[in-house]
Enzyme design. Structure first.
Site, mmCIF file in Angstrom:
data_model
loop_
_atom_site.group_PDB
_atom_site.id
_atom_site.type_symbol
_atom_site.label_atom_id
_atom_site.label_comp_id
_atom_site.label_asym_id
_atom_site.label_seq_id
_atom_site.Cartn_x
_atom_site.Cartn_y
_atom_site.Cartn_z
ATOM 1 C CB SER A 1 -0.895 0.012 1.242
ATOM 2 O OG SER A 1 -1.590 1.236 1.361
ATOM 3 C CB ALA B 1 -1.455 -1.009 13.335
ATOM 4 C CE1 TYR B 2 -3.865 -2.271 5.213
ATOM 5 C CE2 TYR B 2 -3.225 -0.055 4.527
ATOM 6 C CZ TYR B 2 -3.653 -1.350 4.211
ATOM 7 O OH TYR B 2 -3.827 -1.705 2.880
ATOM 8 C CB VAL C 1 -9.694 -0.196 -4.341
ATOM 9 C CG1 VAL C 1 -10.809 -0.963 -5.040
ATOM 10 C CG2 VAL C 1 -8.450 -0.151 -5.232
#
Length: 291
Positions: free
Chosen positions: A159, A211-212, A247
């Protein structure tokens, strides 16, 4: 089951980007330079019922029917469900062992798409997010990469959230260095982040409270490290990380600006198109971008 000429597996594929990746692999394969006989795609997901439903959705998909790419419609692509939970080491190994016994000659494509994005930020969120997005994806990569035939592809869906522009120069250098020195150093950075959060010092030490984002920075880092290791083996297996873009899926709570089909474009390109031997890249919008 008879041995298929080409075999692909997509994780986290019962909905969203994963489902779109399976759909677009089927649509793209007939014109792919890698086409060589029939294609078998394993649509992988945690839930057997949701996975079976996803396969049924694709078998009834109007565009796939019109293109006549699936075996049911006279084509040469088969889509079938396999259970796979990226957060469960034994599930990953079970899938690896299944592939090894079912396809002793190897598979051609693995797209690691499975992942989570949790609300909030605390020690537990960090633990669960890293367990799935970093450690689970790493385990799947290391377990299944040896089964990929010479000239095959491994794609890790990362990402833009994992870009290094949100870190201090010291941490940015540490990530770049780890991506060049090896997986152990990438994992060490994830451990440093976990400890910083545990001690309540992540901001003080230059980490984002996200965290992501950190899990995806780690994924890009280890993908680059593994690509370099794989390159030394001379098997021609291309290993890349990519961002599908923002998305419109459950993960973005419907706020994304791209459709799942648009998000699937780069991972599918990395799996099936001629990318001139490029490995270890971080891609978005069908091109390598700065990490």
């Amino acid at each position: 089951m008879s041995v298929k000429s080409r075999v692909a597996a997509v994780t986290g594929a019962n909905k969203g980007i994963g489902l779109a990746i399976v759909r677009n692999l089927a649509l793209t394969y007939p014109s792919s330079p890698l086409r060589d006989g029939p294609l078998l795609i394993y649509l992988c997901a945690r839930s057997a019922s949701r996975g079976a439903e996803a396969v049924k959705t694709l078998q009834n998909d109007a565009q796939l029917k019109k293109a006549k790419v699936l075996v049911e419609d006279g084509g040469d692509t088969t889509i079938t469900f396999r259970e796979f939970d990226v957060s469960d080491r034994s599930s990953i190994h079970k899938f690896r062992d299944f592939l090894r016994s079912e396809h002793p000659d190897g598979i051609d494509v693995l797209i690691n798409n499975a992942g989570i994005a949790m609300d909030g930020f605390n020690e537990d969120v960090v633990k669960q997010t890293l367990a799935t997005n970093y450690y689970g994806t790493l385990e799947a990569t290391q377990s299944i990469l040896p089964l990929i035939r010479d000239g095959g592809r491994l794609v890790n869906v990362s990402s833009m959230a994992g870009k290094l522009n949100k870190y201090t120069p010291e941490l940015r250098d540490a990530f770049i260095s780890a991506s060049k020195s090896g997986v152990a150093d990438c994992t060490s950075l994830m451990q440093d982040f976990s400890k910083a959060v545990q001690d309540g010092k992540e901001k003080e030490l230059g980490w984002p409270s996200a965290a992501y984002a950190v899990s995806k920075a780690g994924t890009t880092a280890f993908t680059k490290a593994i690509a370099a290791e794989e390159d030394k083996k001379g098997r021609g297996v291309l290993v890349n990380a990519c961002c599908p873009g923002y998305v419109n899926t459950d993960m973005t709570k419907g706020n994304g600006v791209k459709t799942p089909d648009q998000g699937a474009k780069t991972p599918v390109m990395l799996a099936l198109e001629d990318i001139a031997g490029t490995s270890g890249g971080f891609w978005q919008s069908e091109k390598i971008i700065e990490w």
